[in-house]
Design a protein around this motif. Sequence first.
Motif, PDB file in Angstrom:
ATOM      1  N   GLY A 202      11.960  38.327  99.643  1.00 14.31           N
ATOM      2  CA  GLY A 202      12.818  39.322  98.930  1.00 14.31           C
ATOM      3  C   GLY A 202      13.987  37.876  99.178  1.00 14.31           C
ATOM      4  O   GLY A 202      13.964  37.843 100.154  1.00 14.31           O
TER       5      GLY A 202
ATOM      6  N   ILE B  49      19.424  40.511 103.265  1.00 15.55           N
ATOM      7  CA  ILE B  49      18.396  40.598 104.551  1.00 15.55           C
ATOM      8  C   ILE B  49      17.162  38.855 104.448  1.00 15.55           C
ATOM      9  O   ILE B  49      17.161  38.335 105.410  1.00 15.55           O
ATOM     10  CB  ILE B  49      17.176  42.005 104.139  1.00 15.55           C
ATOM     11  CG1 ILE B  49      18.464  42.533 104.516  1.00 15.55           C
ATOM     12  CG2 ILE B  49      16.726  41.347 106.236  1.00 15.55           C
ATOM     13  CD1 ILE B  49      18.724  42.432 106.129  1.00 15.55           C
TER      14      ILE B  49
ATOM     15  N   ASP C  45      11.896  35.035  95.042  1.00 19.30           N
ATOM     16  CA  ASP C  45      12.200  36.854  94.605  1.00 19.30           C
ATOM     17  C   ASP C  45      11.441  37.010  93.121  1.00 19.30           C
ATOM     18  O   ASP C  45      10.841  35.952  93.281  1.00 19.30           O
ATOM     19  CB  ASP C  45      13.445  36.595  95.025  1.00 19.30           C
ATOM     20  CG  ASP C  45      13.934  38.184  95.033  1.00 19.30           C
ATOM     21  OD1 ASP C  45      14.640  38.550  95.001  1.00 19.30           O
ATOM     22  OD2 ASP C  45      13.828  39.243  93.300  1.00 19.30           O
TER      23      ASP C  45
ATOM     24  N   GLN D 205      16.003  36.946  89.366  1.00 18.81           N
ATOM     25  CA  GLN D 205      17.109  36.211  90.169  1.00 18.81           C
ATOM     26  C   GLN D 205      17.049  37.130  91.785  1.00 18.81           C
ATOM     27  O   GLN D 205      17.351  37.938  91.951  1.00 18.81           O
ATOM     28  CB  GLN D 205      18.750  36.641  89.428  1.00 18.81           C
ATOM     29  CG  GLN D 205      18.623  35.392  88.033  1.00 18.81           C
ATOM     30  CD  GLN D 205      18.162  33.874  89.416  1.00 18.81           C
ATOM     31  OE1 GLN D 205      19.135  33.612  89.439  1.00 18.81           O
ATOM     32  NE2 GLN D 205      17.897  32.965  88.355  1.00 18.81           N
TER      33      GLN D 205
ATOM     34  N   ALA E  21      10.225  40.736 103.041  1.00 22.25           N
ATOM     35  CA  ALA E  21      12.190  41.738 102.989  1.00 22.25           C
ATOM     36  C   ALA E  21      12.145  42.102 101.343  1.00 22.25           C
ATOM     37  O   ALA E  21      13.521  41.706 100.603  1.00 22.25           O
ATOM     38  CB  ALA E  21      12.823  41.060 103.539  1.00 22.25           C
ATOM     39  N   ALA E  22      11.317  42.815 100.983  1.00 25.17           N
ATOM     40  CA  ALA E  22      11.275  43.003  99.570  1.00 25.17           C
ATOM     41  C   ALA E  22      11.994  44.587  99.398  1.00 25.17           C
ATOM     42  O   ALA E  22      11.407  45.177  98.817  1.00 25.17           O
ATOM     43  CB  ALA E  22      10.746  42.976  99.156  1.00 25.17           C
ATOM     44  N   ARG E  23      12.551  45.104 100.646  1.00 29.54           N
ATOM     45  CA  ARG E  23      13.957  46.423 100.754  1.00 29.54           C
ATOM     46  C   ARG E  23      12.170  47.230  99.404  1.00 29.54           C
ATOM     47  O   ARG E  23      10.760  47.666 100.609  1.00 29.54           O
ATOM     48  CB  ARG E  23      14.447  46.300  99.645  1.00 29.54           C
ATOM     49  CG  ARG E  23      15.508  47.709  99.296  1.00 29.54           C
ATOM     50  CD  ARG E  23      16.230  47.351  98.380  1.00 29.54           C
ATOM     51  NE  ARG E  23      16.190  47.245  97.157  1.00 29.54           N
ATOM     52  CZ  ARG E  23      16.110  47.440  96.585  1.00 29.54           C
ATOM     53  NH1 ARG E  23      16.495  48.843  96.276  1.00 29.54           N
ATOM     54  NH2 ARG E  23      15.665  47.143  94.830  1.00 29.54           N
TER      55      ARG E  23
ATOM     56  N   MET F 270      28.454  54.068  92.241  1.00 25.45           N
ATOM     57  CA  MET F 270      29.232  54.113  92.343  1.00 25.45           C
ATOM     58  C   MET F 270      30.153  53.626  91.606  1.00 25.45           C
ATOM     59  O   MET F 270      29.587  53.237  90.437  1.00 25.45           O
ATOM     60  CB  MET F 270      28.740  52.881  93.199  1.00 25.45           C
ATOM     61  CG  MET F 270      28.364  52.297  94.186  1.00 25.45           C
ATOM     62  SD  MET F 270      29.059  52.589  95.955  1.00 25.45           S
ATOM     63  CE  MET F 270      29.293  50.995  95.895  1.00 25.45           C
TER      64      MET F 270
HETATM   65  C1  FAD Z   1      25.049  52.804  96.177  1.00 24.39           C
HETATM   66  C2  FAD Z   1      24.619  51.659  97.928  1.00 24.39           C
HETATM   67  C3  FAD Z   1      25.929  51.385  98.734  1.00 24.39           C
HETATM   68  C4  FAD Z   1      25.397  50.847  99.514  1.00 24.39           C
HETATM   69  N1  FAD Z   1      26.318  51.001 100.716  1.00 24.39           N
HETATM   70  C5  FAD Z   1      26.188  50.678 102.044  1.00 24.39           C
HETATM   71  C6  FAD Z   1      27.450  50.492 102.876  1.00 24.39           C
HETATM   72  O1  FAD Z   1      28.512  50.353 102.931  1.00 24.39           O
HETATM   73  N2  FAD Z   1      27.355  49.026 104.339  1.00 24.39           N
HETATM   74  C7  FAD Z   1      26.053  48.742 104.209  1.00 24.39           C
HETATM   75  O2  FAD Z   1      25.443  48.342 105.460  1.00 24.39           O
HETATM   76  N3  FAD Z   1      24.857  48.641 103.559  1.00 24.39           N
HETATM   77  C8  FAD Z   1      24.858  49.383 102.339  1.00 24.39           C
HETATM   78  N4  FAD Z   1      23.805  49.790 101.623  1.00 24.39           N
HETATM   79  C9  FAD Z   1      22.543  49.626 102.160  1.00 24.39           C
HETATM   80  C10 FAD Z   1      22.124  47.749 101.812  1.00 24.39           C
HETATM   81  O3  FAD Z   1      23.389  47.693 100.614  1.00 24.39           O
HETATM   82  C11 FAD Z   1      20.665  47.784 101.922  1.00 24.39           C
HETATM   83  O4  FAD Z   1      20.598  48.240 103.135  1.00 24.39           O
HETATM   84  C12 FAD Z   1      20.767  46.406 101.516  1.00 24.39           C
HETATM   85  O5  FAD Z   1      21.502  45.781 101.021  1.00 24.39           O
HETATM   86  C13 FAD Z   1      19.689  46.022 101.817  1.00 24.39           C
HETATM   87  O6  FAD Z   1      18.934  44.873 101.705  1.00 24.39           O
HETATM   88  P1  FAD Z   1      17.884  43.900 101.415  1.00 24.39           P
HETATM   89  O7  FAD Z   1      18.064  42.434 101.554  1.00 24.39           O
HETATM   90  O8  FAD Z   1      16.882  44.150 102.332  1.00 24.39           O
HETATM   91  O9  FAD Z   1      17.200  44.649  99.261  1.00 24.39           O
HETATM   92  P2  FAD Z   1      17.543  43.413  98.436  1.00 24.39           P
HETATM   93  O10 FAD Z   1      18.657  43.420  98.093  1.00 24.39           O
HETATM   94  O11 FAD Z   1      17.407  44.887  97.401  1.00 24.39           O
HETATM   95  O12 FAD Z   1      16.707  42.888  98.104  1.00 24.39           O
HETATM   96  C14 FAD Z   1      15.302  42.484  98.442  1.00 24.39           C
HETATM   97  C15 FAD Z   1      15.569  41.771  96.983  1.00 24.39           C
HETATM   98  O13 FAD Z   1      13.241  41.722  96.731  1.00 24.39           O
HETATM   99  C16 FAD Z   1      13.002  41.296  95.671  1.00 24.39           C
HETATM  100  N5  FAD Z   1      11.527  42.012  95.823  1.00 24.39           N
HETATM  101  C17 FAD Z   1      11.546  42.512  95.418  1.00 24.39           C
HETATM  102  N6  FAD Z   1       9.982  42.803  95.304  1.00 24.39           N
HETATM  103  C18 FAD Z   1       9.403  41.908  95.600  1.00 24.39           C
HETATM  104  C19 FAD Z   1       8.063  40.990  95.337  1.00 24.39           C
HETATM  105  N7  FAD Z   1       7.280  41.548  95.149  1.00 24.39           N
HETATM  106  N8  FAD Z   1       8.588  39.652  95.616  1.00 24.39           N
HETATM  107  C20 FAD Z   1       8.642  38.884  95.600  1.00 24.39           C
HETATM  108  N9  FAD Z   1      10.536  39.657  95.759  1.00 24.39           N
HETATM  109  C21 FAD Z   1      10.618  41.350  95.419  1.00 24.39           C
HETATM  110  C22 FAD Z   1      14.416  41.883  94.675  1.00 24.39           C
HETATM  111  O14 FAD Z   1      14.331  41.027  93.653  1.00 24.39           O
HETATM  112  C23 FAD Z   1      15.414  41.534  96.357  1.00 24.39           C
HETATM  113  O15 FAD Z   1      15.651  41.094  94.745  1.00 24.39           O
HETATM  114  C24 FAD Z   1      24.380  50.363 100.289  1.00 24.39           C
HETATM  115  C25 FAD Z   1      23.371  50.423  99.545  1.00 24.39           C
HETATM  116  C26 FAD Z   1      23.283  50.992  97.931  1.00 24.39           C
HETATM  117  C27 FAD Z   1      22.454  50.739  97.262  1.00 24.39           C
END
Ligand code: FAD
Length: 379
Positions: free
Chosen positions: A10, A14, A33, A36, A206-208, A230
């Motif tokens: 991910g 994060i 990932d 991209q 960390a793949a949400r 949004m």
């Molecule tokens: C509309 C909206 C508004 C928000 N507003 C806020 C805010 O104001 N303040 C705040 O703190 N938070 C906010 N959030 C929440 C915040 O954006 C998320 O909690 C945070 O971005 C999560 O980060 P992440 O790295 O876990 O997820 P992501 O950025 O989704 O990254 C996860 C990555 O994992 C990759 N992936 C998926 N499957 C696999 C796999 N099998 N193998 C390898 N990689 C994989 C994906 O391609 C992706 O790049 C908001 C979210 C949204 C959608």
Amino acid sequence: MKKFDVAIAGGGVIGGAIALEIARAGLRVAVFDRQQTGQEASWASAGILSPAPENPGMVAMVPLGKASLALYPEFVAQVEEISGMNTGFRPKGTLEALFSHDTKAELSTIIALHHGLGLKAEPLRAEDARELEPALSEEVEAAVLRPEEASIDNRLLTAAILEAANRSGAEIFPANGAKAIWRGGNRCAGLLLQDEKVEARWTVIAARCFSATIEGIAPYTPVRPAKGQMAALRADDVTIERVLWSEKIYLVPRNDGRIVAGATLEHAGFDKRVTAGGIQKILSAAIDLAPGLANARIEETWAGLRPDSPDHLPILGPTDIEGLLVATGHFRSGILLTPITARLIREWITEQRVSVDWDRFSPLRFRAANSGTTKKMPA
Ligand SMILES: Cc1cc2nc3c(=O)[nH]c(=O)nc-3n(C[C@H](O)[C@H](O)[C@H](O)COP(=O)(O)OP(=O)(O)OC[C@H]3O[C@@H](n4cnc5c(N)ncnc54)[C@H](O)[C@@H]3O)c2cc1C
């Protein structure tokens, strides 16, 4: 076969921030990932940095949110210095506008709740609120100023974190999704990609909301997507300094003059379509809060998926498989919680102890709930 000390599945904010911390600690780390990096929730977010709980269930997250917010100035300075990129950090506070006719009671309840949680909040009369933020509607009856809160341009931040991680020695592999964890007995030995094995002493997921699609991870990450639509607006004659909230909407000013308005909260599976109804709701609430926005240009609309766990709290820490850690479920606060998440995961990996209690967020809590057994932490 690739071999690292730490393999991360991910590459959002994060995974990127964990990679940065780990690389700076001198370990060999790689981010994998499936597409991209930095194009999912971390791109779609609003970037508000507020530890205030949205509902009573989120109170458990306040200490973590406060700790993360306190780390932000130093974190941003480090990321900007290493990457050479700007993050659009705006430590200018946030302002919540109240429209109700019984604002006196509402105001004292909100202020008492914040102070009870150790969060700074100041009551404002409507005229004082409008002096700070002239764009506010004449209908606003009172407001709450949270001077310690902030916002950041999450798209710039995510790109800068990934660049800083890379410059610090982390290897980043886009278009290399994880299919499964590589399990040997009760140990995780790394990741299985489409055509390749990656060996690692520590593996971090960390793949949400896609974490559960990685074979072997589902029991720890019952995370469902919560869609948010949004809109980005630009108005030549409306100036907003701080993040503005009402019950229905938030408006987040960016350094480039855009005003980000959001967001809907929908449980619609993995659907990321922008809908007429969703955008109508956002625009109508935005104009109620700041009427001058009626003339704003709509520059962009989009939708993203927040990672929502059953108790709406993050899922952080070691599992009962040796070497396997999880960092997901950050729901609406993933940008806020980025610095503390990266710090805690790095501390666990390098020191096997953490500086902020994270037991409440253990990935084992869902297994315990499902099986009726008590959770057992690994040694
Ligand atoms: C509309 C909206 C508004 C928000 N507003 C806020 C805010 O104001 N303040 C705040 O703190 N938070 C906010 N959030 C929440 C915040 O954006 C998320 O909690 C945070 O971005 C999560 O980060 P992440 O790295 O876990 O997820 P992501 O950025 O989704 O990254 C996860 C990555 O994992 C990759 N992936 C998926 N499957 C696999 C796999 N099998 N193998 C390898 N990689 C994989 C994906 O391609 C992706 O790049 C908001 C979210 C949204 C959608």
